[in-house]
Structures are given as C-alpha cells and as structure tokens.
Write a protein that holds these residues in place. Structure first.
Motif, PDB file in Angstrom:
ATOM      1  N   SER A 104       0.828  -1.203   0.000  1.00  0.00           N
ATOM      2  CA  SER A 104       0.000   0.000   0.000  1.00  0.00           C
ATOM      3  C   SER A 104       0.869   1.262   0.000  1.00  0.00           C
ATOM      4  O   SER A 104       1.877   1.335   0.691  1.00  0.00           O
ATOM      5  CB  SER A 104      -0.896  -0.015   1.245  1.00  0.00           C
ATOM      6  OG  SER A 104      -1.677   1.149   1.304  1.00  0.00           O
ATOM      7  N   VAL A 105       0.435   2.244  -0.786  1.00  0.00           N
ATOM      8  CA  VAL A 105       1.099   3.549  -0.814  1.00  0.00           C
ATOM      9  C   VAL A 105       0.225   4.533  -0.054  1.00  0.00           C
ATOM     10  O   VAL A 105      -0.991   4.564  -0.235  1.00  0.00           O
ATOM     11  CB  VAL A 105       1.315   4.035  -2.267  1.00  0.00           C
ATOM     12  CG1 VAL A 105       1.884   5.451  -2.298  1.00  0.00           C
ATOM     13  CG2 VAL A 105       2.225   3.076  -3.018  1.00  0.00           C
ATOM     14  N   VAL A 106       0.844   5.307   0.828  1.00  0.00           N
ATOM     15  CA  VAL A 106       0.130   6.341   1.570  1.00  0.00           C
ATOM     16  C   VAL A 106       0.612   7.709   1.113  1.00  0.00           C
ATOM     17  O   VAL A 106       1.724   7.863   0.609  1.00  0.00           O
ATOM     18  CB  VAL A 106       0.294   6.187   3.107  1.00  0.00           C
ATOM     19  CG1 VAL A 106      -0.320   4.890   3.585  1.00  0.00           C
ATOM     20  CG2 VAL A 106       1.744   6.286   3.515  1.00  0.00           C
ATOM     21  N   VAL A 107      -0.247   8.690   1.306  1.00  0.00           N
ATOM     22  CA  VAL A 107       0.050  10.064   0.903  1.00  0.00           C
ATOM     23  C   VAL A 107      -0.091  10.945   2.138  1.00  0.00           C
ATOM     24  O   VAL A 107      -1.035  10.810   2.906  1.00  0.00           O
ATOM     25  CB  VAL A 107      -0.941  10.540  -0.186  1.00  0.00           C
ATOM     26  CG1 VAL A 107      -0.626  11.966  -0.622  1.00  0.00           C
ATOM     27  CG2 VAL A 107      -0.918   9.596  -1.377  1.00  0.00           C
ATOM     28  N   ARG A 108       0.875  11.823   2.302  1.00  0.00           N
ATOM     29  CA  ARG A 108       0.812  12.779   3.398  1.00  0.00           C
ATOM     30  C   ARG A 108       1.117  14.164   2.856  1.00  0.00           C
ATOM     31  O   ARG A 108       1.801  14.319   1.842  1.00  0.00           O
ATOM     32  CB  ARG A 108       1.778  12.418   4.521  1.00  0.00           C
ATOM     33  CG  ARG A 108       3.225  12.507   4.150  1.00  0.00           C
ATOM     34  CD  ARG A 108       4.165  12.335   5.348  1.00  0.00           C
ATOM     35  NE  ARG A 108       5.539  12.293   4.886  1.00  0.00           N
ATOM     36  CZ  ARG A 108       6.233  13.362   4.517  1.00  0.00           C
ATOM     37  NH1 ARG A 108       5.700  14.563   4.586  1.00  0.00           N
ATOM     38  NH2 ARG A 108       7.482  13.241   4.091  1.00  0.00           N
ATOM     39  N   LEU A 109       0.593  15.157   3.536  1.00  0.00           N
ATOM     40  CA  LEU A 109       0.873  16.542   3.175  1.00  0.00           C
ATOM     41  C   LEU A 109       2.293  16.909   3.576  1.00  0.00           C
ATOM     42  O   LEU A 109       2.783  16.473   4.612  1.00  0.00           O
ATOM     43  CB  LEU A 109      -0.091  17.487   3.902  1.00  0.00           C
ATOM     44  CG  LEU A 109      -1.544  17.471   3.468  1.00  0.00           C
ATOM     45  CD1 LEU A 109      -2.391  18.245   4.469  1.00  0.00           C
ATOM     46  CD2 LEU A 109      -1.701  18.061   2.080  1.00  0.00           C
ATOM     47  N   THR A 110       2.924  17.728   2.774  1.00  0.00           N
ATOM     48  CA  THR A 110       4.198  18.329   3.166  1.00  0.00           C
ATOM     49  C   THR A 110       3.873  19.648   3.873  1.00  0.00           C
ATOM     50  O   THR A 110       2.704  20.062   3.929  1.00  0.00           O
ATOM     51  CB  THR A 110       5.066  18.623   1.928  1.00  0.00           C
ATOM     52  OG1 THR A 110       4.365  19.569   1.112  1.00  0.00           O
ATOM     53  CG2 THR A 110       5.369  17.347   1.131  1.00  0.00           C
ATOM     54  N   GLU A 111       4.885  20.317   4.383  1.00  0.00           N
ATOM     55  CA  GLU A 111       4.652  21.633   4.991  1.00  0.00           C
ATOM     56  C   GLU A 111       4.040  22.587   3.979  1.00  0.00           C
ATOM     57  O   GLU A 111       3.136  23.364   4.313  1.00  0.00           O
ATOM     58  CB  GLU A 111       5.959  22.207   5.551  1.00  0.00           C
ATOM     59  CG  GLU A 111       6.396  21.564   6.844  1.00  0.00           C
ATOM     60  CD  GLU A 111       7.628  22.238   7.438  1.00  0.00           C
ATOM     61  OE1 GLU A 111       7.820  23.460   7.221  1.00  0.00           O
ATOM     62  OE2 GLU A 111       8.383  21.536   8.130  1.00  0.00           O
ATOM     63  N   ALA A 112       4.516  22.540   2.750  1.00  0.00           N
ATOM     64  CA  ALA A 112       3.965  23.419   1.705  1.00  0.00           C
ATOM     65  C   ALA A 112       2.500  23.081   1.434  1.00  0.00           C
ATOM     66  O   ALA A 112       1.677  23.976   1.221  1.00  0.00           O
ATOM     67  CB  ALA A 112       4.783  23.298   0.426  1.00  0.00           C
ATOM     68  N   GLY A 113       2.168  21.803   1.443  1.00  0.00           N
ATOM     69  CA  GLY A 113       0.786  21.381   1.240  1.00  0.00           C
ATOM     70  C   GLY A 113      -0.116  21.843   2.363  1.00  0.00           C
ATOM     71  O   GLY A 113      -1.250  22.274   2.131  1.00  0.00           O
ATOM     72  N   GLU A 114       0.390  21.765   3.592  1.00  0.00           N
ATOM     73  CA  GLU A 114      -0.379  22.249   4.741  1.00  0.00           C
ATOM     74  C   GLU A 114      -0.565  23.762   4.652  1.00  0.00           C
ATOM     75  O   GLU A 114      -1.651  24.285   4.924  1.00  0.00           O
ATOM     76  CB  GLU A 114       0.321  21.875   6.042  1.00  0.00           C
ATOM     77  CG  GLU A 114       0.273  20.390   6.344  1.00  0.00           C
ATOM     78  CD  GLU A 114       1.088  19.999   7.569  1.00  0.00           C
ATOM     79  OE1 GLU A 114       1.473  20.893   8.350  1.00  0.00           O
ATOM     80  OE2 GLU A 114       1.334  18.804   7.739  1.00  0.00           O
ATOM     81  N   ALA A 115       0.481  24.478   4.272  1.00  0.00           N
ATOM     82  CA  ALA A 115       0.413  25.943   4.186  1.00  0.00           C
ATOM     83  C   ALA A 115      -0.545  26.408   3.087  1.00  0.00           C
ATOM     84  O   ALA A 115      -1.196  27.450   3.229  1.00  0.00           O
ATOM     85  CB  ALA A 115       1.811  26.511   3.927  1.00  0.00           C
ATOM     86  N   LEU A 116      -0.672  25.619   2.028  1.00  0.00           N
ATOM     87  CA  LEU A 116      -1.557  25.993   0.922  1.00  0.00           C
ATOM     88  C   LEU A 116      -3.018  26.044   1.370  1.00  0.00           C
ATOM     89  O   LEU A 116      -3.824  26.773   0.798  1.00  0.00           O
ATOM     90  CB  LEU A 116      -1.391  25.010  -0.243  1.00  0.00           C
ATOM     91  CG  LEU A 116      -2.079  25.363  -1.545  1.00  0.00           C
ATOM     92  CD1 LEU A 116      -1.525  26.676  -2.102  1.00  0.00           C
ATOM     93  CD2 LEU A 116      -1.923  24.242  -2.549  1.00  0.00           C
ATOM     94  N   ARG A 117      -3.344  25.303   2.416  1.00  0.00           N
ATOM     95  CA  ARG A 117      -4.713  25.281   2.932  1.00  0.00           C
ATOM     96  C   ARG A 117      -5.182  26.695   3.285  1.00  0.00           C
ATOM     97  O   ARG A 117      -6.319  27.073   2.989  1.00  0.00           O
ATOM     98  CB  ARG A 117      -4.811  24.373   4.162  1.00  0.00           C
ATOM     99  CG  ARG A 117      -6.207  24.249   4.719  1.00  0.00           C
ATOM    100  CD  ARG A 117      -6.215  23.329   5.945  1.00  0.00           C
ATOM    101  NE  ARG A 117      -7.562  23.140   6.439  1.00  0.00           N
ATOM    102  CZ  ARG A 117      -8.228  23.998   7.205  1.00  0.00           C
ATOM    103  NH1 ARG A 117      -7.650  25.125   7.583  1.00  0.00           N
ATOM    104  NH2 ARG A 117      -9.452  23.746   7.599  1.00  0.00           N
ATOM    105  N   GLU A 118      -4.330  27.475   3.912  1.00  0.00           N
ATOM    106  CA  GLU A 118      -4.704  28.850   4.288  1.00  0.00           C
ATOM    107  C   GLU A 118      -5.051  29.682   3.058  1.00  0.00           C
ATOM    108  O   GLU A 118      -5.997  30.459   3.087  1.00  0.00           O
ATOM    109  CB  GLU A 118      -3.568  29.526   5.076  1.00  0.00           C
ATOM    110  CG  GLU A 118      -3.397  28.980   6.470  1.00  0.00           C
ATOM    111  CD  GLU A 118      -4.629  29.158   7.339  1.00  0.00           C
ATOM    112  OE1 GLU A 118      -5.182  30.286   7.378  1.00  0.00           O
ATOM    113  OE2 GLU A 118      -5.052  28.166   7.969  1.00  0.00           O
ATOM    114  N   GLN A 119      -4.276  29.519   1.992  1.00  0.00           N
ATOM    115  CA  GLN A 119      -4.548  30.260   0.760  1.00  0.00           C
ATOM    116  C   GLN A 119      -5.860  29.814   0.118  1.00  0.00           C
ATOM    117  O   GLN A 119      -6.490  30.583  -0.603  1.00  0.00           O
ATOM    118  CB  GLN A 119      -3.410  30.053  -0.239  1.00  0.00           C
ATOM    119  CG  GLN A 119      -2.113  30.729   0.145  1.00  0.00           C
ATOM    120  CD  GLN A 119      -1.047  30.408  -0.877  1.00  0.00           C
ATOM    121  OE1 GLN A 119      -0.224  29.529  -0.666  1.00  0.00           O
ATOM    122  NE2 GLN A 119      -1.093  31.103  -1.994  1.00  0.00           N
ATOM    123  N   ALA A 120      -6.260  28.564   0.364  1.00  0.00           N
ATOM    124  CA  ALA A 120      -7.459  28.001  -0.257  1.00  0.00           C
ATOM    125  C   ALA A 120      -8.742  28.365   0.494  1.00  0.00           C
ATOM    126  O   ALA A 120      -9.839  28.163  -0.030  1.00  0.00           O
ATOM    127  CB  ALA A 120      -7.333  26.483  -0.351  1.00  0.00           C
TER     128      ALA A 120
END
Length: 159
Positions: A104-120
């Motif tokens: 199984s492959v899992v996906v996690r947010l990076t710091e940049a991915g987490e930070a993009l949430r605020e912009q969204a």
C-alpha cells in the motif's frame, strides 16, 4: 396535500428533448463550474482534480492510503496516481510505502501542502458567490445532488 409543480409536466415524447435531460443540465453545470474553479484555483497552482485531492488530505492530515483517497474522490488508480505524482512534484504531498502494508502507498501533506490550505480558505465562498445562489440554496442543492448520486448508485447496484 401535494403542491402542483410550477410548470406543466412533459409527456414521454417531450422528455426526449435535450433541454429536459437532467444529465445534460448536470454536465453543463459541471463544465461551467470547471471554468469558475480554473479561475479560483489559478493562484494556488492547482487544477480542480488536484484541489479535490488536497481537500481530502486537508480534512484528514494523517497519511492516507491512495486507495482510500480514490474511493473518496470516486477516481480509479489510473487517474489518481498521475494526479498525486504531479502534486508530489509540486512539493505539496509525499507518497511512500505504508509501514503496515508494503503493498500500500500512503500520501501525506508536506509543509507546503499544509500551508496551501490557508490560501485556499476563500475558494468555497468564491464559488458559492459565482453560483448566484445563497449559501442555504447551495447547501440544499448539494444535499439533493448527494441524494441523486446515492439513488443512481443504488439503481446500478453500486449503492
């Protein structure tokens, strides 16, 4: 007592007209949404399918199996894998083998991915505004569409 519809109900022959097809109206609305989302997501550097994947990851920031993301988005792995690869290339997510199950492959947010949430954060209200519906009407429409989807899934044995 049932309230009569605000318009005459079409007969079977009239129902064959394109403008009476629910699927056509939904498809036209989906295409129109695509254009609005393209504009709304431009500054985030995301496509609409990438935005949906990010929404799933923002809701549950712990690493998620690709299979679970695909089920949530109703996407097969042939569509989802390239999408996740592009998000990984953009530095927003990381894909890795599951510690519990090597297959199984899992996906996690990076710091940049987490930070993009605020912009969204402004995106959903921007989309609702573009619909011309009130927030209550938009939520009612979403509920009706969820019911429609469930009924259609059940009609084909998938629900």
């Amino acid at each position: 007592m049932t309230t009569p519809p605000p318009f005459p109900l079409p007969d079977d022959a009239e129902l064959l007209r394109l403008d009476h097809q629910i699927c056509f109206s939904l498809n036209a609305a989906a295409r129109a949404f695509g254009g609005v989302y393209r504009d709304a997501l431009k500054d985030l550097g995301l496509t609409y399918p990438q935005y949906l994947a990010m929404l799933v990851l923002w809701e549950e920031p712990d690493p998620q199996p690709v299979k679970a993301i695909g089920e949530r988005l109703r996407l097969d792995s042939g569509t989802l894998s390239p999408l996740l690869k592009r998000l990984e290339g953009a530095g927003l997510v990381a894909r890795e083998r599951s510690a519990e199950d090597e297959r199984s492959v899992v996906v996690r947010l990076t710091e940049a991915g987490e930070a993009l949430r605020e912009q969204a954060l402004p995106v959903p209200r921007r989309i609702v505004t573009a619909t011309g519906l009130s927030l209550e009407e938009a939520l009612t429409l979403r509920a009706l569409l969820e019911r429609l989807t469930g009924n259609l899934d059940a009609a084909q044995g998938g629900g």
